[in-house]
Structures are given as C-alpha cells and as structure tokens.
Enzyme design. Structure first.
Site, short mmCIF file in Angstrom:
data_model
loop_
_atom_site.label_atom_id
_atom_site.label_comp_id
_atom_site.label_asym_id
_atom_site.label_seq_id
_atom_site.Cartn_x
_atom_site.Cartn_y
_atom_site.Cartn_z
N GLU A 203 -10.48 -2.22 5.90
CA GLU A 203 -9.18 -2.54 6.60
C GLU A 203 -9.74 -3.30 8.12
O GLU A 203 -9.16 -3.95 8.75
CB GLU A 203 -8.44 -1.20 7.10
CG GLU A 203 -7.06 -1.65 7.44
CD GLU A 203 -6.17 -0.44 7.65
OE1 GLU A 203 -5.02 -0.81 7.60
OE2 GLU A 203 -6.40 0.73 7.22
N SER B 70 -3.34 7.03 14.00
CA SER B 70 -2.68 7.18 15.42
C SER B 70 -4.12 7.54 16.24
O SER B 70 -5.19 7.65 15.86
CB SER B 70 -1.86 8.44 15.31
OG SER B 70 -2.42 9.60 14.92
N SER C 172 4.55 -1.62 4.13
CA SER C 172 4.80 -2.78 4.47
C SER C 172 4.64 -3.84 3.30
O SER C 172 3.98 -3.62 2.46
CB SER C 172 3.52 -3.29 5.62
OG SER C 172 3.29 -2.38 6.50
N GLN D 121 0.70 -1.14 0.06
CA GLN D 121 0.08 0.05 0.13
C GLN D 121 0.86 1.29 0.13
O GLN D 121 1.62 1.42 0.85
CB GLN D 121 -0.88 -0.26 1.36
CG GLN D 121 -1.73 1.42 1.63
CD GLN D 121 -2.58 1.19 2.49
OE1 GLN D 121 -3.83 0.44 2.49
NE2 GLN D 121 -2.28 1.65 3.56
N GLY D 122 0.73 2.14 -0.89
CA GLY D 122 1.44 3.44 -1.11
C GLY D 122 0.66 4.35 -0.65
O GLY D 122 0.26 5.43 -1.56
N TYR D 123 0.53 4.72 0.68
CA TYR D 123 -0.42 5.80 1.06
C TYR D 123 0.68 6.82 1.75
O TYR D 123 0.75 7.94 1.35
CB TYR D 123 -1.22 5.24 2.03
CG TYR D 123 -2.63 4.75 1.63
CD1 TYR D 123 -2.71 4.50 0.26
CD2 TYR D 123 -3.83 4.74 2.25
CE1 TYR D 123 -3.96 4.20 -0.27
CE2 TYR D 123 -5.10 4.30 1.93
CZ TYR D 123 -4.92 3.88 0.23
OH TYR D 123 -6.37 3.66 -0.01
N SER D 124 1.19 6.45 2.84
CA SER D 124 2.03 7.61 3.93
C SER D 124 2.92 7.94 3.18
O SER D 124 3.82 7.43 2.33
CB SER D 124 2.27 6.90 5.16
OG SER D 124 1.24 6.46 6.01
N GLU E 188 -4.66 10.05 18.11
CA GLU E 188 -5.12 11.50 17.99
C GLU E 188 -6.03 11.54 16.91
O GLU E 188 -7.00 12.31 16.86
CB GLU E 188 -3.82 12.17 17.85
CG GLU E 188 -2.77 12.44 18.88
CD GLU E 188 -1.97 11.26 19.24
OE1 GLU E 188 -1.17 11.23 20.12
OE2 GLU E 188 -1.93 10.49 18.14
#
Length: 395
Positions: free
Chosen positions: A249, A374, A167, A131-134, A376
C-alpha cells in the site's frame, strides 16, 4: 542502492509527459478533480479515463510481470510516471485499489489462473475494485472481524456480515473481502481472502456514508449470503495475504502523493501572501517548517525505495505525512481568515454551498491520522516490531 534518475528515466519522463498532455485534453472537466474531498466529481468521466490509461498501457507498470496488457517499468520509471501524473494534475484515479493493492497481491499469492482472469481487465481499466477489510468494532484492530463465509450445497463460499469505510464500493465491480471461514476461530486464525463480485443486488447492499466534505467516497456494505468466486492464497491463510497486501500500500505512490502535497502547499503560500498573513512571523515560520518537513519526507521515501533496511519505514512515513497534512489543512484556513468559513450559496433555493479546494483540504485531512492505520496503531508497530518493547496487554 543509490536511488537516482538516469538518461533512460528522463526519456521515459518525456514520453509520459507527452502522453498525458496529449490525452488529458479530452477530459478537461475532471483535470485536477476526483481526489480526496472531490471524489463525487465526474464518476463516469473518470471511469472512461481509466480505459484511456489502459489503452496506453499505463496501468500496472509497477507489476513484476508483463503480458497482461500493461507495459513494465523499472522502479525509477514508476516514480517518474507517478510524479508526472501528479504534476499535470491528471484526473483522480478510481482504479488504484485494483492496480496497486489487488494486482500485486495476486502476483505474490494468487494462482496462475487467477492472474490470467483478473489482471488483464484491471490493466485495461475495465474493472474497478474495493477493499472489504474494516468492520464496526474491527477497524484498526482488524483481527477482531466477524464477517463470515460458509460453504453452500455446491461447495461455494457464501459471505455474510458488514464492512465499513469501504472506499468506492458504490462504483466497484469487485471487492476483496477478508472473512472468517473457520467457525469458532479467533483473531488471526481461520481467515480467508475472498474475491466477491459486487453485482449481487439480492445479497449485497451498499450504503454511502456522508463525510465532513459533504461527499460520500466511502460506504458501509452489507453481505447477506453473497457468492465469493475465488479464494486467494488458500483457505485459512487470509491474514498472511491481507498483511502482504498492506505492505504494497505504501510505495511509489507515496512520492506522487508528495507532489500533490507540494502543490497544495504552494496554494496555501499564495493565499498567505494575498491575505497578508505571511507578514505574521508565526505564520511564516509554520510555512517554512511545512516546506522543510515535506522535503524531508521525500528524501526519506527515496531512501526507502533505494533499498534502505528499515522495518518501521512504512509506519514512520504514515505518521509523518498524516500529521503534516492536517497541519497544512489548518494553516490553509487560518491564512484566509473569516473568508475560509463561508462559501457561495444559492439563497433562492437554499442549496448548500460547494466547498473550495482549501476548505476540502481542511475537512478531509481530519481523517489523515485515522484511515490507512491510525497514528496509535503506527506507534504500536514501531514500539513492538522495531524497538522491541513489550507488547501491550490484551484485555
């Protein structure tokens, strides 16, 4: 909807248990391995295990459609499979991103051609995805991403930028990438959901990131004009598709995760008894609290799967299990005392020691309240979307 197991589910349970017991023997070296903190174990064997699962039709049983080489199971049967898989300590999955994230997304947003092209290889255990998100500076605030894609002379998309915490990128055959395809666009606008083959050595550089556990399950990935072969959901609709994917997810897999948590808790209890720490009333109280909280998480997950209307359920679940797992990791080392701080070491060569399961649990669980959204971010979602509180001012 009342969530419960009927006779057909129990028959399915017996079938699943028998298949797992019959087939895991050939993979004895990776039984119970390959999960968080031991992702480095048996990469080739785990890849072969994916094909074994695929040959039995056990990949994609939660997909809403059949005909891709998978068997189709009801919701309760999907829970049964996940529970039995965890109970027998079957090898850690390396194909879950394709099966549980990309596949439902293609079923919801992809074209018939995209489904026919990509779903069968996933169902056979032949293609692995990441997964290419962050990105640096765009982790929890995903809308700040800067990776871009532009058309080349042939009208194909070329992707440039950096992704991080990716990952299994070092093992994956494909990556689904959220990239900015409209020049000058900001935040949620102008994004597209692209499918990128990883076998482009001149255009993709994968660099493992060493974790506290000493392993490298995730990576940073650099794209330099990498070819994207497909756009899912249409150009400029990447944010909607990406958010739809995140909704897939947290589902049935949560219950399987809790089975694993239960096994870890039992191991901590055994260590507490062996070390005598259980005689400490504070330790005993913490063990009982962890047990009760885990049961509550299971009931909440079953209630949610049963159709209970709760827009904040995924965020609440993430807050609950992330903090719970961290507290378990802390207690795991506390009950063992000084012995938890050291491990075997080959002093003749100076080779680093191999962490045991409890040490990996403690170190890896430090990330539980960060990855996957997160704490938050989860609290902000609950505050704004469930409680209706004013949105936080953007700087």
């Amino acid at each position: 909807m009342e969530f419960g197991f009927g006779e057909q589910d129990e028959e399915f349970r017996r079938e699943a248990r028998a298949w797992l017991e019959a087939h895991k023997g050939a993979f004895a070296g990776i039984v119970g391995r390959g999960g968080p903190g031991s992702e480095h174990v048996g990469a080739a064997e785990r890849r072969a295990w994916e094909k074994e699962l695929g040959s039995g039709g056990w990949i994609g049983i939660g997909w809403s459609e059949g005909g891709y080489g998978n068997r189709v199971a009801s919701l309760t049967q999907q829970v049964v499979w996940a529970e039995e898989y965890a109970r027998v300590r079957a090898p850690g999955r390396c194909g879950h991103i394709g099966e549980n994230l990309l596949a439902p997304t293609l079923l919801a947003y992809g074209s018939p051609e995209q489904r026919r092209r990509f779903l069968p290889p996933i169902a056979r255990g032949e293609q692995l995805w990441c997964q290419g998100y962050s990105e640096p500076g765009a982790g929890s605030d995903l809308a700040s991403l800067r990776t871009s894609a532009v058309r080349d002379g042939d009208g194909r998309w070329r992707v440039s930028g950096q992704k991080v915490w990716t990952s299994l990128a070092h093992e994956a055959d494909w990556c689904f990438v959220l990239a900015r395809t409209e020049a000058g666009s900001r935040r949620h606008r102008g994004l597209s959901f692209l499918l990128v083959p990883m076998d482009q050595p001149d255009h993709i550089d994968v660099r493992p990131i060493r974790q506290l556990t000493g392993t490298s399950e995730f990576n940073e990935v650099f794209f330099d004009g990498a070819l994207a072969e497909e756009v899912v959901g249409g150009e400029g609709r990447g944010w909607q598709v990406a958010m739809g994917l995140l909704g897939f997810e947290r589902g049935v897999s949560t219950l399987a995760q809790q089975i694993g948590f239960d096994q870890e808790l039992k191991s901590v209890v055994r260590d507490a008894v062996a070390s005598g720490a259980v005689r400490d009333p504070v330790v005993a109280d913490r063990l009982v609290r962890l047990w009760a909280e885990l049961r509550t998480m299971r009931w909440n997950a079953l209630r949610t799967l049963g159709g209970a209307e709760d827009r904040g359920a995924p965020s609440v679940a993430k807050l609950l299990w992330g903090g719970w797992h961290q507290r378990l990791g802390e207690l795991a080392v506390q009950v063992r005392g000084a012995a938890a701080a050291v491990g075997p070491r080959d002093w003749s060569t100076g080779a680093p020691y191999e962490l045991d399961e409890q040490q990996r649990l403690f170190l890896f669980s430090r990330a539980d309240t960060i990855y996957g959204g997160s704490d938050e971010i989860q609290r902000t979602i609950i505050a704004e979307r469930v409680l209706g509180l004013p949105r936080e001012a953007q700087s």
